[in-house]
Design a protein around this motif. Structure first.
Motif, PDB file in Angstrom:
ATOM      1  N   ALA A  27       4.455  11.472   4.371  1.00  0.00           N
ATOM      2  CA  ALA A  27       4.910  10.921   3.168  1.00  0.00           C
ATOM      3  C   ALA A  27       5.624  12.139   2.503  1.00  0.00           C
ATOM      4  O   ALA A  27       6.754  11.647   1.995  1.00  0.00           O
ATOM      5  N   ALA A  28       5.347  13.427   2.541  1.00  0.00           N
ATOM      6  CA  ALA A  28       5.986  14.424   1.843  1.00  0.00           C
ATOM      7  C   ALA A  28       7.456  14.473   2.116  1.00  0.00           C
ATOM      8  O   ALA A  28       8.301  15.125   1.576  1.00  0.00           O
ATOM      9  N   ALA A  29       7.652  14.141   3.525  1.00  0.00           N
ATOM     10  CA  ALA A  29       9.091  14.578   4.041  1.00  0.00           C
ATOM     11  C   ALA A  29       9.959  13.443   3.436  1.00  0.00           C
ATOM     12  O   ALA A  29      11.284  13.519   3.614  1.00  0.00           O
ATOM     13  N   ARG A  30       9.543  12.250   2.991  1.00  0.00           N
ATOM     14  CA  ARG A  30      10.529  11.380   2.228  1.00  0.00           C
ATOM     15  C   ARG A  30      10.294  11.445   0.742  1.00  0.00           C
ATOM     16  O   ARG A  30      10.694  10.579  -0.117  1.00  0.00           O
ATOM     17  N   ALA A  31       9.829  12.575   0.074  1.00  0.00           N
ATOM     18  CA  ALA A  31       9.648  12.842  -1.229  1.00  0.00           C
ATOM     19  C   ALA A  31      10.772  13.328  -1.889  1.00  0.00           C
ATOM     20  O   ALA A  31      11.642  14.542  -1.426  1.00  0.00           O
ATOM     21  N   VAL A  32      11.221  12.947  -3.152  1.00  0.00           N
ATOM     22  CA  VAL A  32      12.160  13.743  -4.000  1.00  0.00           C
ATOM     23  C   VAL A  32      11.436  13.743  -5.280  1.00  0.00           C
ATOM     24  O   VAL A  32      11.009  12.762  -5.803  1.00  0.00           O
ATOM     25  N   VAL A  33      12.045  15.015  -5.804  1.00  0.00           N
ATOM     26  CA  VAL A  33      11.335  15.170  -7.193  1.00  0.00           C
ATOM     27  C   VAL A  33      12.603  14.656  -8.316  1.00  0.00           C
ATOM     28  O   VAL A  33      13.633  15.161  -8.234  1.00  0.00           O
ATOM     29  N   VAL A  34      12.132  13.845  -9.115  1.00  0.00           N
ATOM     30  CA  VAL A  34      13.042  12.972  -9.933  1.00  0.00           C
ATOM     31  C   VAL A  34      12.712  13.103 -11.212  1.00  0.00           C
ATOM     32  O   VAL A  34      13.468  12.721 -12.313  1.00  0.00           O
ATOM     33  N   GLY A  35      11.427  13.618 -11.690  1.00  0.00           N
ATOM     34  CA  GLY A  35      11.161  13.840 -13.177  1.00  0.00           C
ATOM     35  C   GLY A  35      10.178  12.569 -13.415  1.00  0.00           C
ATOM     36  O   GLY A  35      10.162  11.744 -12.629  1.00  0.00           O
ATOM     37  N   ASP A  36      10.127  12.286 -14.755  1.00  0.00           N
ATOM     38  CA  ASP A  36       9.127  11.266 -15.209  1.00  0.00           C
ATOM     39  C   ASP A  36       9.988  10.334 -16.192  1.00  0.00           C
ATOM     40  O   ASP A  36      10.384  10.953 -17.326  1.00  0.00           O
ATOM     41  N   PRO A  37      10.317   9.272 -15.932  1.00  0.00           N
ATOM     42  CA  PRO A  37      11.070   8.373 -16.724  1.00  0.00           C
ATOM     43  C   PRO A  37      10.435   8.007 -17.914  1.00  0.00           C
ATOM     44  O   PRO A  37      11.049   7.634 -18.943  1.00  0.00           O
ATOM     45  N   THR A  38       8.925   8.044 -17.955  1.00  0.00           N
ATOM     46  CA  THR A  38       8.320   7.454 -19.073  1.00  0.00           C
ATOM     47  C   THR A  38       8.419   8.792 -20.198  1.00  0.00           C
ATOM     48  O   THR A  38       8.579   8.528 -21.516  1.00  0.00           O
ATOM     49  N   LEU A  39       8.251  10.002 -19.893  1.00  0.00           N
ATOM     50  CA  LEU A  39       8.228  11.084 -20.722  1.00  0.00           C
ATOM     51  C   LEU A  39       9.731  11.106 -21.216  1.00  0.00           C
ATOM     52  O   LEU A  39       9.944  11.307 -22.385  1.00  0.00           O
ATOM     53  N   ASP A  40      10.623  10.950 -20.335  1.00  0.00           N
ATOM     54  CA  ASP A  40      12.042  10.910 -20.882  1.00  0.00           C
ATOM     55  C   ASP A  40      12.200  10.047 -22.022  1.00  0.00           C
ATOM     56  O   ASP A  40      13.047  10.110 -23.078  1.00  0.00           O
ATOM     57  N   PRO A  48      17.500   6.010 -21.566  1.00  0.00           N
ATOM     58  CA  PRO A  48      16.042   5.565 -21.558  1.00  0.00           C
ATOM     59  C   PRO A  48      16.169   4.390 -22.772  1.00  0.00           C
ATOM     60  O   PRO A  48      16.755   4.622 -23.878  1.00  0.00           O
ATOM     61  N   GLU A  49      15.490   3.449 -22.637  1.00  0.00           N
ATOM     62  CA  GLU A  49      15.394   2.378 -23.737  1.00  0.00           C
ATOM     63  C   GLU A  49      14.462   2.949 -24.520  1.00  0.00           C
ATOM     64  O   GLU A  49      13.364   3.491 -24.349  1.00  0.00           O
ATOM     65  N   LEU A  50      15.051   2.987 -25.902  1.00  0.00           N
ATOM     66  CA  LEU A  50      14.073   3.368 -27.000  1.00  0.00           C
ATOM     67  C   LEU A  50      12.765   2.467 -27.156  1.00  0.00           C
ATOM     68  O   LEU A  50      12.828   1.434 -27.098  1.00  0.00           O
ATOM     69  N   PHE A  82       3.647  -4.865  -8.920  1.00  0.00           N
ATOM     70  CA  PHE A  82       2.741  -4.352  -9.505  1.00  0.00           C
ATOM     71  C   PHE A  82       1.241  -4.826  -9.229  1.00  0.00           C
ATOM     72  O   PHE A  82       1.374  -6.091  -9.061  1.00  0.00           O
ATOM     73  N   ARG A  83       0.206  -3.866  -9.561  1.00  0.00           N
ATOM     74  CA  ARG A  83      -1.034  -4.414  -9.485  1.00  0.00           C
ATOM     75  C   ARG A  83      -1.863  -4.538 -10.790  1.00  0.00           C
ATOM     76  O   ARG A  83      -2.842  -4.999 -10.982  1.00  0.00           O
ATOM     77  N   SER A  84      -1.239  -3.850 -11.810  1.00  0.00           N
ATOM     78  CA  SER A  84      -1.775  -3.922 -12.972  1.00  0.00           C
ATOM     79  C   SER A  84      -0.719  -3.488 -14.024  1.00  0.00           C
ATOM     80  O   SER A  84       0.359  -3.267 -13.939  1.00  0.00           O
ATOM     81  N   ALA A  85      -1.376  -3.638 -15.568  1.00  0.00           N
ATOM     82  CA  ALA A  85      -0.178  -3.614 -16.579  1.00  0.00           C
ATOM     83  C   ALA A  85       0.209  -2.219 -16.531  1.00  0.00           C
ATOM     84  O   ALA A  85       1.312  -2.083 -16.885  1.00  0.00           O
ATOM     85  N   VAL A  86      -0.402  -0.996 -16.192  1.00  0.00           N
ATOM     86  CA  VAL A  86      -0.146   0.242 -16.240  1.00  0.00           C
ATOM     87  C   VAL A  86       1.036   0.430 -15.306  1.00  0.00           C
ATOM     88  O   VAL A  86       2.032   0.930 -15.468  1.00  0.00           O
ATOM     89  N   ALA A  87       0.738  -0.241 -14.060  1.00  0.00           N
ATOM     90  CA  ALA A  87       1.719  -0.225 -13.028  1.00  0.00           C
ATOM     91  C   ALA A  87       3.069  -0.748 -13.415  1.00  0.00           C
ATOM     92  O   ALA A  87       4.203  -0.373 -13.218  1.00  0.00           O
ATOM     93  N   LEU A  88       2.965  -1.962 -14.117  1.00  0.00           N
ATOM     94  CA  LEU A  88       4.150  -2.650 -14.591  1.00  0.00           C
ATOM     95  C   LEU A  88       4.779  -1.919 -15.579  1.00  0.00           C
ATOM     96  O   LEU A  88       6.068  -1.923 -15.658  1.00  0.00           O
ATOM     97  N   ASN A  89       4.156  -1.279 -16.568  1.00  0.00           N
ATOM     98  CA  ASN A  89       4.676  -0.631 -17.660  1.00  0.00           C
ATOM     99  C   ASN A  89       5.852   0.498 -16.740  1.00  0.00           C
ATOM    100  O   ASN A  89       6.796   0.795 -17.535  1.00  0.00           O
ATOM    101  N   ARG A  90       5.119   1.165 -16.165  1.00  0.00           N
ATOM    102  CA  ARG A  90       5.952   2.241 -15.327  1.00  0.00           C
ATOM    103  C   ARG A  90       7.367   1.711 -14.944  1.00  0.00           C
ATOM    104  O   ARG A  90       8.555   2.284 -14.800  1.00  0.00           O
ATOM    105  N   LEU A  91       7.076   0.524 -14.288  1.00  0.00           N
ATOM    106  CA  LEU A  91       8.498  -0.251 -13.450  1.00  0.00           C
ATOM    107  C   LEU A  91       9.260  -0.454 -14.596  1.00  0.00           C
ATOM    108  O   LEU A  91      10.667  -0.549 -14.331  1.00  0.00           O
ATOM    109  N   LEU A  92       8.883  -1.122 -15.842  1.00  0.00           N
ATOM    110  CA  LEU A  92       9.738  -1.308 -16.800  1.00  0.00           C
ATOM    111  C   LEU A  92      10.591  -0.025 -17.750  1.00  0.00           C
ATOM    112  O   LEU A  92      11.703  -0.057 -17.903  1.00  0.00           O
TER     113      LEU A  92
END
Length: 549
Positions: free
Chosen positions: A155-168, A373-375, A16-26
């Motif tokens: 890059a699009a050839a390797r992409a998959v739509v998985v949804g958004d874990p943060t919104l979930d 998802p963790e509450l 991660f490069r920033s707190a925002v990026a880390l939060n998404r990883l968490l």
């Protein structure tokens, strides 16, 4: 387990490069939960001035962090990141996965990458030696896939739509909405979340005085304002300086939640948001919150045609704190969620889909442990109750409407009220109404009131708040009154008002009816914020005068 056996376990590096990026990883980390086969490592990728705060979060959590230079010397089985920028390509991994660190790709940053290209879709960062760096791009919506195909087909050839874990995670946590609101002290009020992104085009940079304007001009019994600041902006200003810069607004009642996971808890708790062009508003829209735009015009960061641009184009415009209550009631965008639909696909599926894709890259069978998802955590916001308030009052026969504001408001007011023993001396001296809740039992209610009226000659009424439903009011000229504050009961709900606000209503009515003592008892309808209750004003009896206080 021996060191040799431990070294043979698959290793996942979360970079991660920033707190925002880390939060998404968490938010993604639960895909590996319950799996003892995997070693999890974190590293801070250099190249961003917003990364140091994130290390403190990991340190508190006791996570395994490896220095970036050391990380470059190792080979990992999977590298997972939420930003393609920085020295990410110097890391060695058998497989690599890249996720967005926000709600899509809505902005272009002039000082990074290719001009006018969406941040996060720029081939300058997605390709290494002409080939995609990542083996997997996990995207939130098919709209993002279409744009990735436009800007970076390899890059699009390797992409998959998985949804958004943060919104979930936010949606799963919506069952705790009442808990979050209770922790914030919202009550029956409207919780307005003010959202500001980072950089020179963010709301806080363009309209630094807006939080104070809202705090001073929205009635405290009707509205609670929380400022959600982008973690990059918090890092740039530092939490200490930010609190100093917002000091007047914080003293006026503004809430300043943590920019890490608590921002999401606040959005779950909120009723409406006032936003700039930051994509956090898309999460609020997806949760069904009313979205109001704070006049973002003429900026260069927001890309036209994106979900965020379409949401803001349809949102009502903020024209001032005085107009905001009417604007929110009108709800010019009654279904903001339809504009967020182009940013979030596959609701509730992000973690299962990511688990399948990431374990495929690892070459392992996914664990069969339950996956959810963790509450979100409870927001922790320290805020002392207002000890002094400016009170507007409208008396119409036996109906009284009370609106209370911070004392620094410039609005014309009927009187000032202050908490005796808690407010500052200047505030107590300038208050026509002084009140106190039960204390040490040292006084009788009448004895305390006599003491206050003698000590502070500017006080017109001393109000002993004996309980949530009973007050003793001692008027300097008209003598003691008993005030009963009856809750509003309807549809199984019991709604109360602050008895200090009821005391202000009774005082305003007594000012308008100076001979009121001759016609007691009297019933009043008192409206404070969204609640109307019945007040009963009568002559005080021995029980109220002698109450231990």
């Amino acid at each position: 387990m021996s060191d040799a056996a431990r070294n043979q376990r698959p290793s996942v590096l979360l970079a991660f490069r920033s707190a925002v990026a880390l939060n998404r990883l968490l938010d993604v980390l639960p895909v590996f939960e319950g799996d003892p086969r995997i070693d999890r490592w974190f590293t801070l990728v250099p190249g961003s001035r917003f990364g140091t705060d994130a290390l403190a979060v990991l340190d508190r959590a006791g996570a395994r962090v490896v220095d970036f230079d050391e990380a470059r010397s190792r080979h990992f089985d999977l590298i997972l990141s939420t930003s393609p920028k920085g020295a990410l390509t110097s890391l060695s991994g058998r497989a690599r996965a890249l996720l967005p660190h926000g709600a899509g790709f809505n902005k272009a940053l002039a000082d990074e990458g290719s001009p006018a290209l969406p941040s996060g879709l720029d081939p300058a960062f997605l390709l290494s030696a002409g080939e995609p760096w990542a083996d997997l791009h996990g995207l939130g919506h098919h709209e993002q896939l279409a744009r990735l195909t436009e800007f970076c087909p390899p890059a699009a050839a390797r992409a998959v739509v998985v949804g958004d874990p943060t919104l979930d995670r936010m949606r799963e946590s919506s069952g705790r909405r009442d808990t979050y609101r209770r922790g914030l002290g919202v009550g029956d009020r409207t919780l307005l979340a003010v959202l500001t992104t980072w950089g020179p085009e963010g709301l806080l940079a363009r309209r630094h005085g807006l939080p104070l304007e809202l705090a001073l001009h929205l009635p405290v019994d009707g509205y609670l304002v929380a400022l959600v600041v982008h973690p990059n902006e918090v890092s740039a200003r530092t939490p200490f300086d930010l609190a100093e810069q917002l000091g007047p607004a914080l003293r006026a009642g503004l809430l300043l939640p943590s920019p890490h996971q608590e921002w999401a808890s606040v959005l779950v708790a909120a009723d409406a948001v006032l936003t700039d062009h930051g994509s956090t508003a898309l999460y609020a829209a997806a949760l069904g919150r009313t979205v109001v735009l704070d006049g973002y015009d003429g900026g260069s960061e927001l890309l036209p045609g994106t979900p965020m641009a379409r949401l803001l184009a349809a949102s009502p415009r903020f024209t001032g704190a005085a107009d905001l209550p009417g604007l929110l009631r009108a709800a010019a965008v009654p279904d903001a969620a339809r504009f967020a639909a182009d940013a979030f696909a596959r609701p509730g599926e992000a973690l299962p889909l990511l688990r399948a894709e990431l374990y495929r890259l690892l070459g392992l069978a996914p664990p069969r442990t339950p996956l959810a998802p963790e509450l979100l955590p409870d927001p922790v916001v320290s805020r002392a109750p207002a000890a002094a308030l400016a009170v507007r009052a409208e008396v119409d026969g036996r109906r009284v409407r009370v609106e209370r504001f911070p004392v620094a408001t410039g609005l014309p007011v009927h009187h000032r009220s202050a908490h005796h023993g808690a407010a500052g001396l200047t505030e107590q001296r300038s208050a026509e109404l002084l009140w106190r809740r039960p204390g040490t039992g040292r006084w009788s209610a009448a004895g305390w009131a006599a003491h206050v009226l003698d000590e502070l000659p500017g006080c017109r009424v001393a109000a002993a708040l004996l309980s949530a439903e009973l007050c003793l009011l001692v008027h300097r000229r008209h003598g003691p009154f008993a005030l009963r504050v009856l809750p509003h009961r309807a549809d199984g709900l019991v709604r109360r008002i602050d008895p200090a606000a009821a005391a202000s209503a009774a005082y305003a009515w007594l000012v308008a009816h100076p001979r009121a003592a001759e016609g007691l008892p009297v019933e009043l309808a008192c409206t404070v914020g969204p609640v109307t209750v019945r007040l009963e004003l009568s002559a005080a009896g021995a029980a109220q005068l002698d109450a231990e206080f």
